[in-house]
Structures are given as C-alpha cells and as structure tokens.
Design a protein around this motif. Structure first.
Motif, mmCIF file in Angstrom:
data_model
loop_
_atom_site.group_PDB
_atom_site.id
_atom_site.type_symbol
_atom_site.label_atom_id
_atom_site.label_comp_id
_atom_site.label_asym_id
_atom_site.label_seq_id
_atom_site.Cartn_x
_atom_site.Cartn_y
_atom_site.Cartn_z
ATOM 1 N N SER A 130 0.479 -1.423 -0.490
ATOM 2 C CA SER A 130 -0.255 -0.127 -0.192
ATOM 3 C C SER A 130 0.901 1.161 0.312
ATOM 4 N N HIS A 131 0.362 2.277 -0.314
ATOM 5 C CA HIS A 131 1.262 3.343 0.397
ATOM 6 C C HIS A 131 1.896 4.220 1.826
ATOM 7 N N LYS A 132 1.005 3.398 2.041
ATOM 8 C CA LYS A 132 1.351 3.615 3.723
ATOM 9 C C LYS A 132 3.008 4.013 3.828
ATOM 10 N N PRO A 133 4.097 3.202 3.381
ATOM 11 C CA PRO A 133 5.473 3.338 3.266
ATOM 12 C C PRO A 133 5.593 4.255 3.117
ATOM 13 N N ASN A 134 5.484 5.249 2.516
ATOM 14 C CA ASN A 134 5.581 6.661 2.360
ATOM 15 C C ASN A 134 6.047 7.711 4.284
ATOM 16 N N THR A 135 5.479 7.604 4.739
ATOM 17 C CA THR A 135 4.733 7.945 6.125
ATOM 18 C C THR A 135 5.944 7.351 6.796
ATOM 19 N N ALA A 136 5.318 6.175 6.709
ATOM 20 C CA ALA A 136 6.096 5.067 8.243
ATOM 21 C C ALA A 136 7.151 5.298 7.867
ATOM 22 N N VAL A 137 7.637 5.556 6.819
ATOM 23 C CA VAL A 137 9.665 5.003 6.700
ATOM 24 C C VAL A 137 9.873 6.765 7.549
ATOM 25 N N PHE A 180 -12.633 -3.862 -11.879
ATOM 26 C CA PHE A 180 -11.701 -3.923 -12.055
ATOM 27 C C PHE A 180 -10.726 -5.021 -12.334
ATOM 28 N N ALA A 181 -10.528 -5.894 -11.207
ATOM 29 C CA ALA A 181 -9.616 -7.017 -11.051
ATOM 30 C C ALA A 181 -9.983 -7.750 -12.034
ATOM 31 N N GLY A 182 -11.224 -7.979 -13.053
ATOM 32 C CA GLY A 182 -11.704 -8.705 -14.200
ATOM 33 C C GLY A 182 -10.785 -8.048 -15.290
ATOM 34 N N SER A 183 -10.602 -6.849 -15.846
ATOM 35 C CA SER A 183 -9.765 -6.036 -16.956
ATOM 36 C C SER A 183 -8.981 -5.862 -16.681
ATOM 37 N N GLU A 184 -7.988 -5.317 -15.662
ATOM 38 C CA GLU A 184 -6.863 -4.857 -14.829
ATOM 39 C C GLU A 184 -6.226 -5.859 -14.492
ATOM 40 N N GLY A 185 -6.559 -6.754 -14.065
ATOM 41 C CA GLY A 185 -5.923 -7.629 -13.248
ATOM 42 C C GLY A 185 -5.640 -7.540 -11.990
ATOM 43 N N ILE A 186 -5.766 -6.156 -11.412
ATOM 44 C CA ILE A 186 -5.038 -6.420 -10.162
ATOM 45 C C ILE A 186 -6.419 -6.243 -9.227
ATOM 46 N N ILE A 187 -6.017 -7.084 -8.110
ATOM 47 C CA ILE A 187 -7.679 -7.302 -7.556
ATOM 48 C C ILE A 187 -6.842 -6.687 -5.912
ATOM 49 N N PRO A 188 -8.057 -5.252 -5.978
ATOM 50 C CA PRO A 188 -7.401 -4.118 -5.186
ATOM 51 C C PRO A 188 -8.294 -4.122 -4.004
ATOM 52 N N ALA A 189 -7.566 -3.888 -2.918
ATOM 53 C CA ALA A 189 -8.581 -3.358 -1.580
ATOM 54 C C ALA A 189 -9.242 -2.811 -1.273
ATOM 55 N N PRO A 190 -10.072 -3.325 -0.293
ATOM 56 C CA PRO A 190 -11.809 -2.770 -0.456
ATOM 57 C C PRO A 190 -11.486 -1.309 -0.033
ATOM 58 N N GLU A 191 -10.319 -0.515 0.513
ATOM 59 C CA GLU A 191 -10.439 0.651 0.954
ATOM 60 C C GLU A 191 -10.679 1.561 -0.542
ATOM 61 N N ALA A 192 -9.770 0.560 -1.283
ATOM 62 C CA ALA A 192 -8.869 1.663 -2.223
ATOM 63 C C ALA A 192 -9.993 1.181 -4.074
ATOM 64 N N SER A 213 -4.676 2.783 -3.997
ATOM 65 C CA SER A 213 -4.112 2.508 -3.035
ATOM 66 C C SER A 213 -3.076 1.175 -2.310
ATOM 67 N N GLY A 214 -3.804 0.773 -2.825
ATOM 68 C CA GLY A 214 -2.758 -0.921 -2.396
ATOM 69 C C GLY A 214 -3.626 -2.214 -2.811
ATOM 70 N N HIS A 215 -3.172 -3.120 -2.778
ATOM 71 C CA HIS A 215 -3.502 -4.343 -3.582
ATOM 72 C C HIS A 215 -4.290 -5.538 -2.323
ATOM 73 N N GLY A 216 -5.202 -6.071 -2.597
ATOM 74 C CA GLY A 216 -6.400 -6.302 -2.002
ATOM 75 C C GLY A 216 -5.608 -7.860 -1.671
ATOM 76 N N HIS A 217 -4.522 -8.127 -1.614
ATOM 77 C CA HIS A 217 -4.149 -10.017 -1.540
ATOM 78 C C HIS A 217 -4.284 -10.663 0.078
ATOM 79 N N PHE A 218 -4.561 -9.671 1.271
ATOM 80 C CA PHE A 218 -4.683 -10.061 2.438
ATOM 81 C C PHE A 218 -6.518 -9.808 2.922
ATOM 82 N N ASP A 219 -7.019 -10.171 1.584
ATOM 83 C CA ASP A 219 -8.292 -9.343 1.906
ATOM 84 C C ASP A 219 -9.712 -10.434 0.877
ATOM 85 N N MET A 220 -9.298 -11.505 0.408
ATOM 86 C CA MET A 220 -10.250 -13.092 0.103
ATOM 87 C C MET A 220 -11.447 -12.895 0.607
ATOM 88 N N ALA A 221 -11.143 -12.553 2.327
ATOM 89 C CA ALA A 221 -12.101 -12.982 2.589
ATOM 90 C C ALA A 221 -13.499 -12.095 2.753
#
Length: 449
Positions: A105-112, A367-379, A407-415
C-alpha cells in the motif's frame, strides 16, 4: 507510465502554504488553547512537530528516507484501457498504483519518514494503531529497516478478519495485539463495558497513545489525519503530475478513498495546488456509507480517539465514540477526517460521495477482471468513484480524463471477496439517530470559529 529513480521527488509538498483558508488550530482539551510543541513532544519527535505546523511550501526529504523509498518508488501510473472497454466509456481513466510497495500500500511513504525522525531523536520503539492492517504492516516494515521496536494495536474485527496481515507484521518483527486489549487502561475500560467490542480505530489510537506516553523510549506514529502524515504522502501526487505530462494528458477528475485521508491527500494535494492556481479539476473523496464522515458528519472540534487522550481536532466527525459497522474496508472505519481535508471540503475545493460496500465490490470485481489487479476494499471505493464519474460523463455526452489512486492491493482481503461472491456481504444503513447519539458526546466541546 514509468519514471526513473532519478525522478523520485526530493521535497514534500505542503498544501498549508497555498490554502485559501488555513485549517483551524488543534486545541488542548484541558485549556482550550492551541497546542504547542511542548504538548506534543512526549509523543512525537520534534522534527515531525515542526512539519505539523510549517507554512513552508515544500520540505526537503532526507536522503536516508529517499534511499529506502527507492525500494519501490517511483510507483507506476497506468491507463486503464481494459476497464474503459469493459465500461464502454469514452472517458480516459488513469490510476496511480501504490500496491507495489513491500507492504502492499501507500502507507510506507510516511512510515519510513516517521521511523527515521524518531530514531534520529533517540527513540527506540514506536507504538501505533492499525485498522485493516495496511498501516501496521508499513510501520513494522519501516521499523525493521531502521532498527526500531514496533508495537501495533490492531482493531479487533480486522485482527480476526485478516490474520495474515498480523503474520506479515510479526514477520517484520512487530508485536501485535487485538484492540481493545487488556494491556492498557483505555482498552480495559472498553472491555469492561463491552467484552465483545469489535474495536474501532478510535479505541486503538487511545491504546497506542497511552502506550507511547507512558514510556520515554517510545514515540507514537500514526498513519493518517495529521498534517505531517499527509505531507509525506505527497510524493504520490508529485510523481503523478510528471507521469500525466508524459502521457500527454491532465485530469479533469482526481479521486481517492478517504478514511483519515492520507492516500487521498497524497494524490490530490499537488493537483489541488493546480486547482487553486486556476485549473478546472473536480476533486472527489470517496467514503463508505457505513462511516460517512464527510457526507453526514458536521465540522466540529472532536477528540481523535475514543478514550479522549488526544488533543481536540477541527474536522468533519461522527463523534469520537461512534462505532462503525464491521465493513471489510477497515482502513476507512474512522470517525474523523484530516483537518486539512475537512477545511478543503468547507472551502469547496473537494467534494465527497459515500458508497455501499456491495456497489464498491461490484466495481472492484469489474476492475480485477479487466486490469488484473485485485484491489484492497479501501481502494475499491476510489475505483467505484472513477466508474461512476466515467458513466456520468457518458450520460452527459462528454469525455473526461479521470485519475484515481489505487492505494493498495487486496491480497490479504480475500475473505471479503469470498463474502461478496457468495452473496454474504451486507450493506449497512446508518440510522440518523445513531449519528445524533454519537454527536451528543461532542456538544460540550469548543466550537470552530
């Protein structure tokens, strides 16, 4: 559109320098007076406090921070040709993809940046909260790279919904507990009143602030809301400006999802500078209907946390003891919105829309079916905003250029996707009387000018 590493921004953009009306001051809850550096010093390193109140239009990014950012930045910007075809739209849709970071996700931009400044000041440990786990993952990564300990209070409903986010944080060395927990006074107080509390970001913030305030070796780090956090995210929009120029286009519409506001600000603020300068840009903030802070919450002074340990923040709010429904977009389940964004909404430079989660997931699957990226629910809220903007343009008979922040992928959001695909995803209608109940708690607080 790809930029070379040499194009990584060397300065953050500070929108406070260009806003037509400054955000109102954060107040000390005891005195009602604006907070000063001494009030914030127990929680934050001084450099971040100075950034919080700075009027400088740009602030230099330390080279050690840029060195780490180069692990994944500059991030790519894509034109969504396949999504355009799937929608049958004449508009052009672009997205800035922040899911390529190690934390997804985008979050490391400020975490670092926050970890860097904390270490520079001699802190050895950071305490924080996390909703869906994106922020906690980012801070765990930053702490690991910079040699700091990390303690994460994770909202309980997400702790159980997304166990592999917890595993990710622990892989990077963080200690993670479900919030509310028995480890703090504020957590124990919540559990005493409601042993089955699902937790909220407001509760988790209380626990993290209490933790940090009680230890001299610990600083508090947060992933959204405050000015310095939004500042650090503007590398997104600065890169996107250069990439849109490479594409020979400029957006008519700029879109991001909003919880506290960090990813939205990161993309939108550099474009709002262009809007303030005279460009005609529709800037859209997308939020969940189950937590409609910008669309149904008043602008008021409120605590940033449930336990009333933070200063009073001027923002659109649903009330600090508001408990959102357990929607899958855990990172958007926050009762308030960043003061800078709240002020920009008041000034008419940003508008907001709220969506139900079934509509959001329908757009996410398209979006996932067209662009291939599974998005996070937030994004996925930003995706839905982009889809609705494109369809509205078609209805009006116009072609628009639309840019949104993925802002992030949904690989941890498959539930969440499993629930949607099985028809188990519930849309939550937020009753007005629940909003009024929660807002009653802020009636005694000072009122914005």
């Amino acid at each position: 559109m790809l930029l070379p590493e040499s194009a990584l921004p060397d300065r953050w953009y500070n929108i406070a320098a260009d806003m037509p009306n400054r955000a109102q001051p954060v107040l000390h809850p005891g005195t009602g007076q604006p907070v000063g550096p001494d009030d914030l010093a127990p929680l934050f390193p001084m450099e971040l406090i100075l950034q919080e109140v700075s009027d400088a239009p740009e602030i230099a990014i330390p080279e050690p921070v840029r060195e780490i950012l180069r692990l994944w930045r500059p991030t790519p910007l894509f034109r969504a040709h396949r999504l355009e075809r799937a929608l049958g739209t004449k508009s052009r849709i672009f997205y800035k993809y922040e899911g390529v970071s190690p934390a997804g996700s985008h979050k490391p931009n400020t975490a670092v940046a926050q970890a860097y400044y904390s270490k520079q000041e001699g802190r050895e440990r950071l305490a924080t909260e996390t909703g869906a786990g994106q922020w906690g993952s980012a801070l765990a990564l930053a702490c690991r790279l910079l040699g700091l300990e990390c303690k994460v209070y994770m909202v309980k409903v997400s702790y159980h919904q997304k166990p592999y986010r917890r595993s990710m944080m622990e892989t990077w060395g963080a200690s993670v507990v479900a919030s509310p927990s028995e480890e703090t006074r504020s957590g124990r107080a919540i559990l005493k009143g409601d042993p089955d509390s699902p937790g909220t970001l407001g509760i988790a913030i209380s626990e993290a602030v209490e933790d940090a305030a009680g230890r001299e070796d610990t600083a508090y780090a947060l992933g959204s809301v405050l000015n310095h956090v939004l500042l650090h995210q503007t590398v997104i929009g600065k890169e996107a400006l250069a990439q849109m120029e490479l594409a020979g286009a400029f957006p008519d519409v700029v879109i991001g999802c909003v919880g506290g506001g960090s990813n939205f600000a990161g993309l939108a603020f550099p474009f709002i500078r262009e809007k303030i300068g005279g460009k005609d840009i529709d800037v859209l903030a997308c939020e969940p209907a189950a937590c409609p802070t910008l669309t149904r919450g008043p602008f008021a002074y409120d605590f940033g946390d449930t336990g009333q340990l933070t200063p009073l923040v001027p923002m659109h709010t649903l009330g600090h003891d508001f408990v959102p429904a357990g929607i899958h977009a855990g990172g958007l389940r926050y009762h308030g919105v960043a003061p800078l964004i709240s002020q920009l909404v008041l000034d008419g430079l940003v508008r907001a829309e709220a969506y139900t989660q079934n509509d959001v997931f329908a757009s996410a699957v398209t979006f996932a079916g067209s662009e291939g990226i599974i998005p996070a629910p937030e994004a996925a809220h930003a995706i839905h905003g982009a889809v609705m903007s494109a369809l509205a343009a078609d209805d009006e008979g116009v072609e628009r250029t639309i840019l949104f922040n993925l802002s992030g992928h949904g690989h941890f959001d498959m539930a969440a996707y499993d629930d949607y695909l099985a028809g188990r995803l519930e849309d939550f209608a937020l009753p007005e009387d629940e909003i009024q109940r929660a807002l009653a708690a802020i009636e005694p607080l000072p009122k914005p000018a």
